[in-house]
Every structure is written in C-alpha cells, then in structure tokens.
Design an enzyme around this catalytic site. Sequence first.
Site, PDB file in Angstrom:
ATOM      1  N   TYR A 128       0.734  -1.240   0.048  1.00 46.39           N
ATOM      2  CA  TYR A 128      -0.006   0.124   0.022  1.00 46.39           C
ATOM      3  C   TYR A 128       1.055   1.347   0.151  1.00 46.39           C
ATOM      4  CZ  TYR A 128       0.442  -0.342   5.248  1.00 46.39           C
ATOM      5  OH  TYR A 128       1.111  -0.577   6.472  1.00 46.39           O
ATOM      6  N   HIS A 279      -6.362 -11.969   9.372  1.00 52.08           N
ATOM      7  CA  HIS A 279      -6.478 -12.108  10.794  1.00 52.08           C
ATOM      8  C   HIS A 279      -7.836 -12.515  11.112  1.00 52.08           C
ATOM      9  CE1 HIS A 279      -3.177  -9.773  10.904  1.00 52.08           C
ATOM     10  NE2 HIS A 279      -3.587  -8.530  10.221  1.00 52.08           N
ATOM     11  N   ASP A 330       3.485 -10.677   8.047  1.00 49.18           N
ATOM     12  CA  ASP A 330       2.796  -9.442   8.427  1.00 49.18           C
ATOM     13  C   ASP A 330       3.807  -8.429   8.659  1.00 49.18           C
ATOM     14  OD1 ASP A 330       1.150  -7.484   8.838  1.00 49.18           O
ATOM     15  OD2 ASP A 330      -0.285  -8.687  10.114  1.00 49.18           O
TER      16      ASP A 330
HETATM   17  C1  NGQ Z   1      -1.231  -2.312   7.905  1.00 44.62           C
HETATM   18  N1  NGQ Z   1      -1.232  -3.872   9.985  1.00 44.62           N
HETATM   19  O1  NGQ Z   1      -1.894  -1.945   6.878  1.00 44.62           O
HETATM   20  O2  NGQ Z   1       0.074  -2.341   7.894  1.00 44.62           O
HETATM   21  C2  NGQ Z   1      -1.821  -2.944   9.287  1.00 44.62           C
HETATM   22  C3  NGQ Z   1      -1.950  -1.709  10.050  1.00 44.62           C
HETATM   23  C4  NGQ Z   1      -4.250  -0.648   9.681  1.00 44.62           C
HETATM   24  C5  NGQ Z   1      -1.734  -4.910  10.694  1.00 44.62           C
HETATM   25  N2  NGQ Z   1      -3.009  -4.873  10.584  1.00 44.62           N
HETATM   26  C6  NGQ Z   1      -2.936  -0.635   9.514  1.00 44.62           C
HETATM   27  N3  NGQ Z   1      -1.214  -5.659  11.087  1.00 44.62           N
HETATM   28  O3  NGQ Z   1      -4.825  -1.859   9.980  1.00 44.62           O
HETATM   29  O4  NGQ Z   1      -4.983   0.585   9.604  1.00 44.62           O
HETATM   30 ZN    ZN Z   2      -1.555  -6.582   7.482  1.00 46.93          ZN
END
Ligand code: NGQ
Ligand code: ZN
Length: 466
Positions: A128, A279, A330
């Site tokens: 992203y 998750h 992750d």
């Molecule tokens: C992420 N990480 O996109 O990197 C997410 C956190 C979110 C994890 N969920 C950011 N482990 O969910 O807004």
């Molecule tokens: Zn993630």
Amino acid sequence: MPLPETRRSLFAADALLPAGWARNVLLEWDANGQLSAVTSDSSPGLNTPRAGGPVLPGMPNLHSHAFQRAFGGLTEFRGAAQDSFWSWRTLMYRFAAKISPAQVEAIATWLYVEMLEAGYTSVCEFHYLHHDADGNAYADDAELALALLRAARRSGIGITLLPVLYQTSGFGALPPSEGQRRFIRSTDSMLRLLERLHPLCKSQGARLGLAPHSLRAVPPDALGEALAGLDAIDATAPVHIHIAEQTGEVDACLAWSGQRPVAWLLDHAAVDARWCLVHATHMDPDEYRRAAASGAIAGLCPTTEANLGDGIFDFSSWRAAGGRWGIGSDSHACVNAAEELLMLEYGQRLATRQRNVGADAAHREVATALTLGAVQGGAQAAGRAIAGLAAGEQADFVVLDPSHVALQGLAAPEMLSSHVFASHRTSAVHGVWVAGQARVSATRHDLHDEGAAAFVAARSQLLAKD
Ligand code: NGQ
Ligand code: ZN
C-alpha cells in the site's frame, strides 16, 4: 535458463506429501520448475541427487508488508500510558512517511532472503505504499510495485503482488489522515495500475491480485467497482482484506452498519475461495460458520497478532466449521515459518488449556498437521500452484538438516516436531528450493551478506532522518 535433466530430480528418504509422510520419494520436475512426478517407495537412479534430510513442502507466506521489516524491534517501548495497535500504527506511519523507493527495494530484498532462509518459498505482498512522501504519484506510478517485484526476482522467492486500495480513514467514508497520504488511490487509478502490472507479473511467474485494505479504508461503492474491475482483468485473481483484527474495528463497524465486519462483508461481497480474510480475529459463532463455509482462507499472522495485542483467533471453531487457513509474517516481528506455527499452537493452548490443538484426525503430530494445513491454505491465498509436493505444483521445498542437534537421531515426523517446537530459536532449515532451483544451500542464500548490508544501510538512513 532451463536446468539440465539430471538437476531436475531429487530423491528423499523421507518427504512430507499432501497426505502425510512418505518414504523413498523421487521428486521430478520440468524445465519450468513444475513437479512432473512425485513417486513414493521408489529407488533412486545412480545419478539422482539425494536430499540430505527430510523434505518439506515450501511454506507460502500469505501476508507481508515488506517495508515494516525496517522497524522490527523498534516499537517495543512504552509511548502512551496504554500502548495499543493504534499507537503502534502511529509509529508505523512515521516510518512509512519517509521511506524511499531504493530503501523499499533494499528492505524487501533482505526480507525475502530472510524468508527463504526461514523456509518460506513464496510471499503475498500486501502493498500500500504507492506514492511519494508528499502523497503525489511517482513519475512512474508503479515505481514501488516494481521495486517489490524486482526484490522478489532477485531473491528468487515466488510472489503474489496485492496492490492495496485505500481511500478513507474510517467507516462512513471519513477523509484520510495525513499519515495515510502515500496510500491513497482512486478506484480508477488502481485499475490502471492493475492493468499495467498484470502482464509484468505474468512474465515473471508472479500472480497479481487486489487488496481492499479493510472495510475502514474502502467504502462500499469503491469496493464493488474495484472488484468488478479486477474481474475484468482476471476473474480468478486473489482478493485479500484485513478484517476484524481489533475490537475497535468491530465496534466502529457495528455503529456504522449495525453489523460486525465479517458479517457485513459476507452480506455485501461475493466472498469465496479467491478471498483471504487477513486476521479475522474477532468473529461471533455465526461469522465463524459462514466465513468458513465461503471457502475463504483465514490469513493468520500469529506473531504479529501477538506483537500488536490483537487477540486470539478461535482455531478450533474455524476448523470444526471446515475453514481453511494459512500463515503470514505480516509486520515481520518474526520471520520464521516454524515459529509462526509454534505461536499459533501456543496461543490456542493458552486460550483453551488444552494441548495439541492443531493435530487432526489424519495427522496426530501437530507440526505435521499444521505444516500441511498452512501450505494448502497459503497456496490457495496466493493463487499459485504451490500446494505442496504433488505433480502439477511448483517444485518448492525445504530440506531439514538431520545433523542439527535438535533433530539428530530422530525419525522424520519427530524431526519436524522438534524443528517447530524445540529448535530453541535456531533453525534446522538447511536447503531451500524454489521452482526446482536451490536458493538456500547450507543455511545461506547467495545474497545473504550483500542483502544484510544493504538493509542495515537503508535502516540507518531512515533512523538518521528523525
Ligand atoms: C497495515 N497492519 O496495513 O499495515 C496494518 C495496520 C491498519 C496490520 N493490520 C494498519 N497488522 O490496519 O490500519
Ligand atoms: Zn497486514
């Protein structure tokens, strides 16, 4: 470069096939690295190379944010009176804000070397970080996606690239925050990116999919349009989404829609075996049942979920409902396929006060059952032919070192158990092959030293910028 005929086979005294452990297994693959035959109870030809130890299927890593490897170990201090996933995310955004394309490539290359050395043979990259530090598109809008594809190619790991759609900061189309400016894309610009990347992925044996970041980040209309656009490019492409990782997300979704996130998704999108629900930690019994029945993979990331204080997935309910699953590293707090399985099993033991939760009717050894389950599910999530040691799948495998102290003198299934449960943070992974080519020999990848040095340099630059 096609391999000579003699280099396209391997004889293993013990190998873990999809149905379980087999003896005297001859693996044969073609010039493209695809297994053409897997024959048990065979005898090796005079010139057939022999594996030095038990052979396992290569493990697919179904969830990665490569850039997050740069700050592994650097968020383990108390900032707020009560730190949480959300305060970690603020720190993560600070790193994400300043990282350059060259740094992304160096970090990802080293990470993929680490993955290979740890027994992962492919990765689903949930990507992203699209734009420059100001949130503007790079001159080449695919700059960072291409950096990730190059990192995969150099290291030799297989990749499913999942460009991430990210538009809002919360349910109800809340505008994105400053910290999210590098992630934001219109649905049209995402579809243009996918169109551009599709042939490039194909030509390097990679798979392209799409990742709506989360229901928090993608409003319903955009979700529908993006999925329809993806279908027009590839109607079987994988779709991954973060969902119900935190109770905060469940509460916000209930307030917005009256439904929990997984229930909402199942009612508003055609969730099926193409999907990976990353998750899916917080589901009610009905969501466990319905999500499992959809055929979607539960994308479990046990060490990151522990690191971020997410909560514990109910593995028994999921499997009782016939749910499929796989593992991901992750945030890369830990990059080790065996340790991910250990953490999954231990979380369940702590929650249920039982032992050997991950065993199943077919395999009483937990490590065997979990390895086979995670390979199957990980392959499905990746959308690639990497579902283990069977004809038609890619020749991705791992050879354990039978002279490792944890393994010496044991039978093969016990060696795997010891590798997962008792190798004391050392690794018994000795050799790793992807598409029939040795990428790790005697525990080391060719790029080990060079990759580590470039990673450390990139991290030092990032830390110096503060
Ligand atoms: C992420 N990480 O996109 O990197 C997410 C956190 C979110 C994890 N969920 C950011 N482990 O969910 O807004
Ligand atoms: Zn993630």
